[in-house]
Write a protein that holds these residues in place. Structure first.
Motif, mmCIF file in Angstrom:
data_model
loop_
_atom_site.group_PDB
_atom_site.id
_atom_site.type_symbol
_atom_site.label_atom_id
_atom_site.label_comp_id
_atom_site.label_asym_id
_atom_site.label_seq_id
_atom_site.Cartn_x
_atom_site.Cartn_y
_atom_site.Cartn_z
ATOM 1 N N GLY A 83 -22.393 -24.319 -16.694
ATOM 2 C CA GLY A 83 -23.374 -25.098 -15.963
ATOM 3 C C GLY A 83 -22.962 -26.520 -15.684
ATOM 4 N N GLY A 84 -21.758 -26.884 -16.115
ATOM 5 C CA GLY A 84 -21.307 -28.266 -15.932
ATOM 6 C C GLY A 84 -20.166 -28.380 -14.951
ATOM 7 N N ALA A 85 -19.732 -29.590 -14.735
ATOM 8 C CA ALA A 85 -18.609 -29.869 -13.842
ATOM 9 C C ALA A 85 -17.313 -29.922 -14.639
ATOM 10 C CB ALA A 85 -18.833 -31.191 -13.121
ATOM 11 N N PRO A 86 -16.196 -29.545 -14.041
ATOM 12 C CA PRO A 86 -14.913 -29.716 -14.722
ATOM 13 C C PRO A 86 -14.646 -31.190 -15.005
ATOM 14 C CG PRO A 86 -14.690 -28.285 -12.804
ATOM 15 C CD PRO A 86 -16.050 -28.909 -12.723
ATOM 16 N N THR A 87 -14.093 -31.473 -16.175
ATOM 17 C CA THR A 87 -13.734 -32.839 -16.523
ATOM 18 C C THR A 87 -12.284 -32.868 -16.996
ATOM 19 O OG1 THR A 87 -14.577 -32.552 -18.761
ATOM 20 C CG2 THR A 87 -16.066 -33.534 -17.161
ATOM 21 N N PHE A 88 -11.603 -33.936 -16.655
ATOM 22 C CA PHE A 88 -10.192 -34.090 -16.977
ATOM 23 C C PHE A 88 -9.994 -34.243 -18.484
ATOM 24 C CE2 PHE A 88 -5.873 -35.351 -16.456
ATOM 25 C CZ PHE A 88 -5.653 -36.418 -17.330
ATOM 26 N N LEU A 89 -8.985 -33.514 -19.009
ATOM 27 C CA LEU A 89 -8.670 -33.596 -20.437
ATOM 28 C C LEU A 89 -7.346 -34.311 -20.680
ATOM 29 C CD1 LEU A 89 -9.520 -30.100 -21.991
ATOM 30 C CD2 LEU A 89 -10.677 -32.286 -22.426
ATOM 31 N N SER A 90 -6.300 -33.837 -19.991
ATOM 32 C CA SER A 90 -4.973 -34.382 -20.301
ATOM 33 C C SER A 90 -4.011 -34.119 -19.159
ATOM 34 C CB SER A 90 -4.417 -33.758 -21.586
ATOM 35 O OG SER A 90 -4.130 -32.386 -21.378
ATOM 36 N N TYR A 91 -2.882 -34.851 -19.208
ATOM 37 C CA TYR A 91 -1.858 -34.713 -18.184
ATOM 38 C C TYR A 91 -0.490 -34.888 -18.827
ATOM 39 C CZ TYR A 91 1.066 -35.899 -14.148
ATOM 40 O OH TYR A 91 2.064 -35.938 -13.205
ATOM 41 N N ASN A 92 0.412 -33.929 -18.560
ATOM 42 C CA ASN A 92 1.799 -34.025 -19.033
ATOM 43 C C ASN A 92 2.722 -34.231 -17.834
ATOM 44 O OD1 ASN A 92 0.344 -32.351 -21.151
ATOM 45 N ND2 ASN A 92 2.302 -32.684 -22.170
ATOM 46 N N ALA A 93 3.267 -35.424 -17.730
ATOM 47 C CA ALA A 93 4.242 -35.679 -16.678
ATOM 48 C C ALA A 93 5.642 -35.252 -17.137
ATOM 49 C CB ALA A 93 4.260 -37.152 -16.298
ATOM 50 N N LEU A 94 5.887 -35.413 -18.410
ATOM 51 C CA LEU A 94 7.202 -35.103 -18.973
ATOM 52 C C LEU A 94 7.090 -33.961 -19.975
ATOM 53 C CD1 LEU A 94 8.325 -38.779 -19.689
ATOM 54 C CD2 LEU A 94 8.848 -37.395 -17.670
ATOM 55 N N ASP A 95 8.221 -33.342 -20.259
ATOM 56 C CA ASP A 95 8.251 -32.310 -21.293
ATOM 57 C C ASP A 95 7.850 -32.913 -22.631
ATOM 58 O OD1 ASP A 95 11.022 -30.085 -20.367
ATOM 59 O OD2 ASP A 95 9.164 -30.655 -19.352
ATOM 60 N N GLY A 96 7.198 -32.085 -23.437
ATOM 61 C CA GLY A 96 6.846 -32.541 -24.767
ATOM 62 C C GLY A 96 5.354 -32.467 -25.003
ATOM 63 N N LEU A 97 4.973 -33.061 -26.094
ATOM 64 C CA LEU A 97 3.595 -32.979 -26.568
ATOM 65 C C LEU A 97 2.865 -34.298 -26.327
ATOM 66 C CD1 LEU A 97 1.887 -30.846 -28.171
ATOM 67 C CD2 LEU A 97 2.459 -32.154 -30.224
ATOM 68 N N GLU A 98 1.662 -34.195 -25.777
ATOM 69 C CA GLU A 98 0.784 -35.345 -25.623
ATOM 70 C C GLU A 98 -0.449 -35.100 -26.485
ATOM 71 O OE1 GLU A 98 2.864 -37.692 -22.712
ATOM 72 O OE2 GLU A 98 0.973 -38.106 -23.778
ATOM 73 N N GLU A 99 -0.794 -36.072 -27.329
ATOM 74 C CA GLU A 99 -1.920 -35.880 -28.225
ATOM 75 C C GLU A 99 -3.047 -36.841 -27.909
ATOM 76 O OE1 GLU A 99 1.213 -35.607 -31.792
ATOM 77 O OE2 GLU A 99 -0.818 -35.113 -32.458
ATOM 78 N N THR A 100 -4.260 -36.276 -27.860
ATOM 79 C CA THR A 100 -5.463 -37.086 -27.654
ATOM 80 C C THR A 100 -6.522 -36.571 -28.607
ATOM 81 O OG1 THR A 100 -4.902 -37.247 -25.298
ATOM 82 C CG2 THR A 100 -7.094 -37.979 -25.957
ATOM 83 N N GLY A 101 -6.594 -37.169 -29.767
ATOM 84 C CA GLY A 101 -7.573 -36.741 -30.756
ATOM 85 C C GLY A 101 -7.308 -35.319 -31.218
ATOM 86 N N ARG A 102 -8.324 -34.487 -31.141
ATOM 87 C CA ARG A 102 -8.179 -33.100 -31.590
ATOM 88 C C ARG A 102 -7.417 -32.243 -30.576
ATOM 89 N NH1 ARG A 102 -12.267 -30.034 -31.707
ATOM 90 N NH2 ARG A 102 -13.712 -31.273 -30.425
ATOM 91 N N PHE A 103 -7.251 -32.770 -29.379
ATOM 92 C CA PHE A 103 -6.598 -31.995 -28.316
ATOM 93 C C PHE A 103 -5.161 -32.463 -28.118
ATOM 94 C CE2 PHE A 103 -10.724 -30.860 -25.798
ATOM 95 C CZ PHE A 103 -11.260 -30.338 -26.954
#
Lengths: 110, 115
Positions: A40-60
């Motif tokens: 019932g909601g709108a999509p919201t941005f979580l994360s973006y990987n421009a380069l190979d590897g791991l990007e961490e944002t809190g629990r995600f």
């Protein structure tokens, strides 16, 4: 053109860790994005990987490997509120549109 | 800053009719994209407008059209509605630089039901 494949559904237990995979076929792209959409909601941005590897944002966390044409979204310490659909997306160079995968519906159970 | 707004939120039409949906982007955003969302099909790209020009178009029939005004507000129109047009129509705005970091901000969508 681009083609992104995701599992349609994933179920995981509250407090656990879950990984949502995204494999793609594209001739070239800027990076891999992830969006979350609650029912019932709108999509919201979580994360973006421009380069190979791991990007961490809190629990995600999000990971990209261009050599393997593969990425994933990792959700840790799952909470019931994480139950939602998750979409991976890519954009190719040249003012092209953002193309989404069909989404993975995550169900978090007690 | 106000988010993306879409009107109306819900719409019921009958086959053969036409419909116009409206989207107001975030202030300062020049790009508006439209998506159709149906169960199991994800977000299917309809078209993108940037500075009043259609920059990209998805694989939809000519019954689907759109436009963008000088204030970046956008409308999409569907003529001769079919049952299969029942869907959630989402609008997303962005700065429009077309790069990977050009994050899209979605509106709440318009739920169209065709009877």
């Amino acid at each position: 053109g681009q083609s992104l494949e995701q599992p349609s559904e994933v179920t995981a237990v509250e407090g656990a860790i879950v990984q949502i995979n995204c494999t793609y076929q594209t001739s070239g792209f800027y990076g891999l994005s992830w969006y979350q959409q609650h029912d019932g909601g709108a999509p919201t941005f979580l994360s973006y990987n421009a380069l190979d590897g791991l990007e961490e944002t809190g629990r995600f966390s999000s990971f990209l490997s261009r050599s393997d044409s593969y990425g994933y979204l990792l959700l840790q310490e799952l909470q019931m509120k994480d139950s939602a659909s998750y979409f991976c997306a890519v954009r190719s160079p040249g003012n092209t549109p953002l193309v989404f995968g069909k989404g993975t519906r995550l169900s978090v159970i007690a | 800053k106000a988010g993306v707004t879409q009107t109306p939120r819900y719409l019921i039409k009958t086959r053969g009719q036409q419909v116009t949906l409206s989207c107001s982007p975030i202030s300062g955003h020049r790009s508006v994209s439209w998506y159709q969302q149906t169960p199991g099909q994800g977000l299917q790209f309809l078209f993108e407008y940037f500075s009043e020009t259609q920059r990209n178009k998805g694989n939809f029939p000519g019954r689907f059209s759109g436009r963008q005004f000088s204030n970046s507000r956008s409308e999409m129109n569907v003529s001769t509605l079919e049952l299969g047009d029942s869907a959630l129509y989402l609008c997303a705005s962005s700065f429009g630089q077309g790069s990977g970091t050009d994050t899209q901000y979605f509106g709440p969508g318009t739920r169209l039901t065709v009877l």
